[in-house]
Design a protein around this motif. Sequence first.
Motif, PDB file in Angstrom:
ATOM      1  N   ASN A 135       0.815  -1.223   0.000  1.00 23.26           N
ATOM      2  CA  ASN A 135       0.000   0.000   0.000  1.00 23.26           C
ATOM      3  C   ASN A 135       0.845   1.268   0.000  1.00 23.26           C
ATOM      4  O   ASN A 135       0.322   2.359  -0.255  1.00 23.26           O
ATOM      5  CB  ASN A 135      -0.919   0.020   1.226  1.00 23.26           C
ATOM      6  N   THR A 136       2.122   1.143   0.279  1.00 23.05           N
ATOM      7  CA  THR A 136       2.978   2.322   0.345  1.00 23.05           C
ATOM      8  C   THR A 136       3.039   3.035  -1.003  1.00 23.05           C
ATOM      9  O   THR A 136       3.232   2.427  -2.052  1.00 23.05           O
ATOM     10  CB  THR A 136       4.396   1.924   0.773  1.00 23.05           C
ATOM     11  N   GLY A 137       2.866   4.332  -0.948  1.00 26.09           N
ATOM     12  CA  GLY A 137       2.967   5.150  -2.154  1.00 26.09           C
ATOM     13  C   GLY A 137       1.762   5.107  -3.077  1.00 26.09           C
ATOM     14  O   GLY A 137       1.763   5.800  -4.101  1.00 26.09           O
ATOM     15  N   VAL A 138       0.738   4.334  -2.739  1.00 32.87           N
ATOM     16  CA  VAL A 138      -0.459   4.264  -3.592  1.00 32.87           C
ATOM     17  C   VAL A 138      -1.339   5.485  -3.294  1.00 32.87           C
ATOM     18  O   VAL A 138      -1.801   5.652  -2.156  1.00 32.87           O
ATOM     19  CB  VAL A 138      -1.257   2.968  -3.337  1.00 32.87           C
ATOM     20  N   PRO A 139      -1.587   6.359  -4.267  1.00 32.94           N
ATOM     21  CA  PRO A 139      -2.363   7.578  -4.002  1.00 32.94           C
ATOM     22  C   PRO A 139      -3.760   7.249  -3.484  1.00 32.94           C
ATOM     23  O   PRO A 139      -4.440   6.375  -4.011  1.00 32.94           O
ATOM     24  CB  PRO A 139      -2.428   8.259  -5.372  1.00 32.94           C
ATOM     25  N   SER A 140      -4.178   7.971  -2.446  1.00 35.87           N
ATOM     26  CA  SER A 140      -5.523   7.765  -1.898  1.00 35.87           C
ATOM     27  C   SER A 140      -6.552   8.667  -2.562  1.00 35.87           C
ATOM     28  O   SER A 140      -7.752   8.374  -2.534  1.00 35.87           O
ATOM     29  CB  SER A 140      -5.514   8.034  -0.389  1.00 35.87           C
ATOM     30  N   GLY A 141      -6.086   9.783  -3.118  1.00 35.68           N
ATOM     31  CA  GLY A 141      -7.015  10.769  -3.667  1.00 35.68           C
ATOM     32  C   GLY A 141      -7.596  11.686  -2.613  1.00 35.68           C
ATOM     33  O   GLY A 141      -8.474  12.509  -2.916  1.00 35.68           O
ATOM     34  N   PHE A 142      -7.113  11.572  -1.374  1.00 35.88           N
ATOM     35  CA  PHE A 142      -7.638  12.380  -0.266  1.00 35.88           C
ATOM     36  C   PHE A 142      -6.490  13.058   0.490  1.00 35.88           C
ATOM     37  O   PHE A 142      -5.326  12.660   0.389  1.00 35.88           O
ATOM     38  CB  PHE A 142      -8.432  11.501   0.707  1.00 35.88           C
ATOM     39  N   ASP A 143      -6.868  14.046   1.286  1.00 37.95           N
ATOM     40  CA  ASP A 143      -5.917  14.761   2.144  1.00 37.95           C
ATOM     41  C   ASP A 143      -5.869  14.050   3.499  1.00 37.95           C
ATOM     42  O   ASP A 143      -6.443  14.516   4.483  1.00 37.95           O
ATOM     43  CB  ASP A 143      -6.362  16.222   2.290  1.00 37.95           C
ATOM     44  N   LEU A 144      -5.171  12.951   3.566  1.00 37.79           N
ATOM     45  CA  LEU A 144      -5.193  12.116   4.774  1.00 37.79           C
ATOM     46  C   LEU A 144      -4.480  12.758   5.950  1.00 37.79           C
ATOM     47  O   LEU A 144      -4.792  12.449   7.114  1.00 37.79           O
ATOM     48  CB  LEU A 144      -4.578  10.747   4.470  1.00 37.79           C
ATOM     49  N   ASN A 145      -3.511  13.627   5.699  1.00 38.02           N
ATOM     50  CA  ASN A 145      -2.828  14.277   6.826  1.00 38.02           C
ATOM     51  C   ASN A 145      -3.413  15.648   7.164  1.00 38.02           C
ATOM     52  O   ASN A 145      -2.900  16.348   8.042  1.00 38.02           O
ATOM     53  CB  ASN A 145      -1.327  14.401   6.552  1.00 38.02           C
ATOM     54  N   ASN A 146      -4.491  16.003   6.458  1.00 41.26           N
ATOM     55  CA  ASN A 146      -5.233  17.246   6.749  1.00 41.26           C
ATOM     56  C   ASN A 146      -4.338  18.495   6.721  1.00 41.26           C
ATOM     57  O   ASN A 146      -4.458  19.378   7.578  1.00 41.26           O
ATOM     58  CB  ASN A 146      -5.949  17.143   8.104  1.00 41.26           C
ATOM     59  N   ASP A 147      -3.454  18.575   5.730  1.00 36.33           N
ATOM     60  CA  ASP A 147      -2.599  19.766   5.609  1.00 36.33           C
ATOM     61  C   ASP A 147      -3.106  20.731   4.551  1.00 36.33           C
ATOM     62  O   ASP A 147      -2.444  21.716   4.231  1.00 36.33           O
ATOM     63  CB  ASP A 147      -1.156  19.357   5.307  1.00 36.33           C
ATOM     64  N   GLY A 148      -4.287  20.464   3.986  1.00 37.82           N
ATOM     65  CA  GLY A 148      -4.885  21.369   3.019  1.00 37.82           C
ATOM     66  C   GLY A 148      -4.577  21.073   1.571  1.00 37.82           C
ATOM     67  O   GLY A 148      -5.050  21.792   0.689  1.00 37.82           O
ATOM     68  N   SER A 149      -3.799  20.028   1.307  1.00 36.70           N
ATOM     69  CA  SER A 149      -3.495  19.678  -0.077  1.00 36.70           C
ATOM     70  C   SER A 149      -3.524  18.163  -0.229  1.00 36.70           C
ATOM     71  O   SER A 149      -3.349  17.420   0.750  1.00 36.70           O
ATOM     72  CB  SER A 149      -2.118  20.210  -0.490  1.00 36.70           C
TER      73      SER A 149
END
Length: 424
Positions: A135-149
Motif C-alpha cells: 500500500n505504500t505510495g499508492v495515491p488515496s485521492g484524499f488529504d489524509l494528513n489534513n494539511d490542506g493539499s
Amino acid sequence: MMRVLTHCCAGLLAASLLVTAAPAALAAPTADSLGVAPDSRSGNRQEVRFATYNASLNRLAAGDLVRDLGTPSNAQARAVAEVLQISRPDVVLLNEFDYVPGNRAADLFDENYLRVGQNGRAPLDYPYVYTAPSNTGVPSGFDLNNDGSVGGPDDALGFGAFEGQYGMVIYSRYPIETESVRTFRDFLWRDMPGALLPDNPATDARDDWYSADELAVLPLSSKSHWDVPVDIGGRTVHVLASHPTPPVFDGPEDRNGRRNSDEIRFWSDYVTGGDGASYIRDDDGGSGGLRRGERFVVMGDQNSDPLDGDSLPGSIGRLLENRLVQDPLPASQGATEAAALQGGANAGHGGDPAYDTADFEDRSGGNLRVDYVLPSRTLKVAGSGVFWPRAGTPGSELTGIFPFPTSDHRLVHVDVILNGTRQR
C-alpha cells in the motif's frame, strides 16, 4: 507474486533477513558451516531458522533499487547479504525492500549478492520467494494528513514516495504453498471492531480525523499483512509477515500510533481465530483467522517496544501476551554495549537493552526492541538471537554506527524444531 526457481534457472531467488546465534551470543564467521540435514539418530529431527531483517534496501525513487542491485558492487547490498550469509536463515522476511513488479529487484539481489559469497562467506540458495504489492505510495485521492493539499507520501494509502517503497519479500529454502497464501492489503481499517480511529482535536465529534469517504478507502495495513504457508517436511508453518507504520510522524491525533497498534492487534486476533476473528476478510474474500492448532511464526518490524518508545502502551504486549504465542526473547551482547556507550535516551529506558533490535537516534528515541520472530506454542524453540556483535568483534563492521553500513535494524532469528538436525 510468488515464483519457484530451480538451480538451472537464470533468475534464481535467494533470501535474507534474520539471523544470529543463541540468545546473548554473537554470530561468528564459523556460522558459515550452518546447514540442515536429516539425522536418523534423532528421528529425523530438524531445526529450522526463521528470521526477520529490516534491511533498509529501500530507495528514494522508483527504479533506484533495480539500478543499485543491477551490479554486484553496491556496498550496502553486499553488507546485507554478508549478514545473511553469516546467519543463514532457512526462511527470512526482509522489510524495507522496495516492491518491483515482475520480481526484478528480488531476482537481482539473489543473483548478484545472495548467491555470491561475500568476503569468503558461503553463498545462499533460496529456491522459493514470495512478494506482493504494498500500500505504500499508492495515491488515496484524499488529504489524509489534513494539511490542506492532496498528494505526496503522507496522503498515500501507506506512507511512501512511490508505489512499493518500503515493501517486503520472503525467501525460503522450503516450498511455499502458493495456492493457500492469504493477503490482507485491502482490508479496511474501519472494519476492525473497536478500531482505534484517530480523533480530530479541533472538533467536538469523535473519531473524526478521517471522513467517511476516506475511511471507505483507507486500509488497516500500511504495507500489507501476509499469511504465507511454508511446507517443511510435510508440515505447514504459517509465516505471518507485516511491517506496521511507525507510531510517529503525526500530531496530537496520533493517527500513526493508533494505526500501528491496530496493525499489531490484527495478528493477535488472526492467530486466536474463532468468533474474535470473524470480521477478517482477505483480498480474495475469504473470512476468519487461523484454525486451532496451526503452526505459525509472526515475523517483522512491528515498530513497537514493550516498554519504551512512542507506540501506544500495550500495543506489542497484546501479541506477546497472547496465550498461543511464545516469545523466545532473542538477545545480543552488542545491544547492551551500544545502549551503555550511546547513553542519551537509552539511560531512561525501562526495558532490558539486551533485547534491543534497532539503533535509533539517541537524543529522543534511543535503541528499541521493534523486530520480532514469535513462534506459536505448537512449535518447540531451540534457540534465538539478534545479530548485534560487540564493537571490535567479527561482524561488528556490518552493523557499525551511523551512517550504518547495512541498516539501523538488526537481524533477529529464532530456531524451531520440526524434524531434522541443523549441522553446526
